[in-house]
Design an enzyme around this catalytic site. Structure first.
Site, PDB file in Angstrom:
ATOM      1  N   GLU A  39       0.853  -1.202   0.000  1.00 20.63           N
ATOM      2  CA  GLU A  39       0.000   0.000   0.000  1.00 20.63           C
ATOM      3  C   GLU A  39       0.893   1.258   0.000  1.00 20.63           C
ATOM      4  O   GLU A  39       1.991   1.239   0.569  1.00 20.63           O
ATOM      5  CB  GLU A  39      -0.827  -0.058   1.297  1.00 20.63           C
ATOM      6  CG  GLU A  39      -1.790   1.056   1.548  1.00 20.63           C
ATOM      7  CD  GLU A  39      -2.487   0.878   2.925  1.00 20.63           C
ATOM      8  OE1 GLU A  39      -2.020   0.064   3.764  1.00 20.63           O
ATOM      9  OE2 GLU A  39      -3.510   1.549   3.143  1.00 20.63           O
ATOM     10  N   LYS A 110      -9.510   2.215  -1.773  1.00 26.55           N
ATOM     11  CA  LYS A 110      -9.707   1.529  -0.481  1.00 26.55           C
ATOM     12  C   LYS A 110     -11.027   1.942   0.186  1.00 26.55           C
ATOM     13  O   LYS A 110     -11.271   3.128   0.428  1.00 26.55           O
ATOM     14  CB  LYS A 110      -8.527   1.844   0.428  1.00 26.55           C
ATOM     15  CG  LYS A 110      -8.517   1.128   1.765  1.00 26.55           C
ATOM     16  CD  LYS A 110      -7.244   1.489   2.537  1.00 26.55           C
ATOM     17  CE  LYS A 110      -7.106   0.738   3.842  1.00 26.55           C
ATOM     18  NZ  LYS A 110      -5.863   1.129   4.552  1.00 26.55           N
ATOM     19  N   CYS A 143      -5.139  -3.419   2.489  1.00 25.75           N
ATOM     20  CA  CYS A 143      -4.825  -3.435   3.919  1.00 25.75           C
ATOM     21  C   CYS A 143      -6.045  -3.664   4.804  1.00 25.75           C
ATOM     22  O   CYS A 143      -6.593  -4.743   4.818  1.00 25.75           O
ATOM     23  CB  CYS A 143      -4.039  -2.183   4.303  1.00 25.75           C
ATOM     24  SG  CYS A 143      -3.040  -2.495   5.786  1.00 25.75           S
TER      25      CYS A 143
HETATM   26  C1  ACM Z   1      -3.828  -0.042   7.197  1.00 26.32           C
HETATM   27  O1  ACM Z   1      -4.956  -0.212   6.719  1.00 26.32           O
HETATM   28  N1  ACM Z   1      -2.857   0.476   6.480  1.00 26.32           N
HETATM   29  C2  ACM Z   1      -3.525  -0.426   8.582  1.00 26.32           C
END
Ligand code: ACM
Length: 277
Positions: A39, A110, A143
């Site tokens: 990420e 995301k 993530c």
């Molecule tokens: C995250 O979602 N980078 C902990």
């Protein structure tokens, strides 16, 4: 058969050019069909203001990280999935982009934002995508999406064989939990995490947990990196293993055994409880 792998990096916060050069060099050494990178791979993670997050983001696919990844995917005939801070007009997303030998394929933004990310980024407005690599179907989460079993389930229902998972993990749980996600859905998963510490002004600090991994549909670790090394790995899988959703000598099936009529509270508020009269 499909060669899938990860690149585990240690970016220097804000060093856009250096981070990009290092990750291209590292990914470029791999022989694989699909490589997942962490990420926010170009920038680092611990921002101190939205202005800083904006400065370190880029448009996709016109920005320099996207361009370099697209060129690498073309030159090495592979598909790359990378987390990139995305500037889209006035909006900022914590995104993951997919580059195939033919160029930029799609961008996922995301959906579940973690901690301070809610201060810097807009929540994602794209569905969890599934795309094909050499006949295998690849789903995508970023993530903290790991913490929502619905995300991987939705991808499995959409036919994903492999879940690609760029990450910057700070809590110790995800690597274990992804093994459960793989068992529940009988899918493979590639989690690409980073290592190192972002140590920023004002005492803002995060250390990342490494242990990037590839897991199979039985929850077995096919590969796992260390907690602190810049490492990478590739393993050959048979995606057809993820197409067999049965277990228990064929008597059970992880998708068709579900009883979604009893899961309605997932998508709508529960009906008021009766008074029993
Ligand atoms: C995250 O979602 N980078 C902990």
């Amino acid at each position: 058969m499909l060669r899938i792998g990860f690149v585990q990096t240690s970016p220097i916060f804000g060093d856009l050019d250096g981070n990009r050069e290092r990750l291209i060099e590292q990914a470029g050494r791999l022989d694989a069909d699909l490589v997942v990178l962490p990420e926010l791979c170009q920038s680092g993670y611990v921002f101190t203001s939205r202005a800083e997050a904006v400065d370190l983001a880029e448009s996709i696919p016109a920005g320099p990280t996207s361009q370099a990844l697209a060129e690498l995917a073309r030159a090495r005939d592979m598909t790359l999935v990378a987390g990139i801070g995305e500037r889209a007009g006035e909006r900022l997303y914590n995104s993951a982009a997919v580059f195939t030998p033919a160029g930029h394929l799609l961008t996922y933004r995301k959906i579940h934002l973690f901690g301070d990310e809610k201060r810097w980024f807009e929540p994602g407005d794209t569905a969890f995508p599934v795309f094909e690599v050499r006949g295998a179907r690849i789903g995508l989460i970023v993530c903290y999406d790991w913490r929502f079993p619905e995300a991987t389930r939705v991808l499995a229902l959409a036919g994903a064989d492999v879940v690609a998972h760029p990450a910057n993990l700070v809590l110790p749980f995800c690597q274990q939990v992804m093994r459960a996600r793989c068992i529940e859905n009988r899918v493979f998963a590639v989690t690409a995490n980073r290592v190192g510490t972002d140590d920023r002004p004002g005492g803002r600090r995060a250390t990342f947990t490494g242990r990037s991994q590839v897991v199979d549909p039985d929850g077995q670790l096919l590969l796992q990196a260390s907690t602190d090394g810049v490492e990478d790995g590739v393993v050959t899988i048979d995606p057809r293993q993820a197409r067999d959703k049965t277990f228990n000598d064929g008597m059970n099936h992880v998708l068709t055994d579900r009883r979604p009529e009893y899961y309605r509270a997932l998508v709508e508020p529960p009906a008021p409880a009766g008074d029993g009269v």
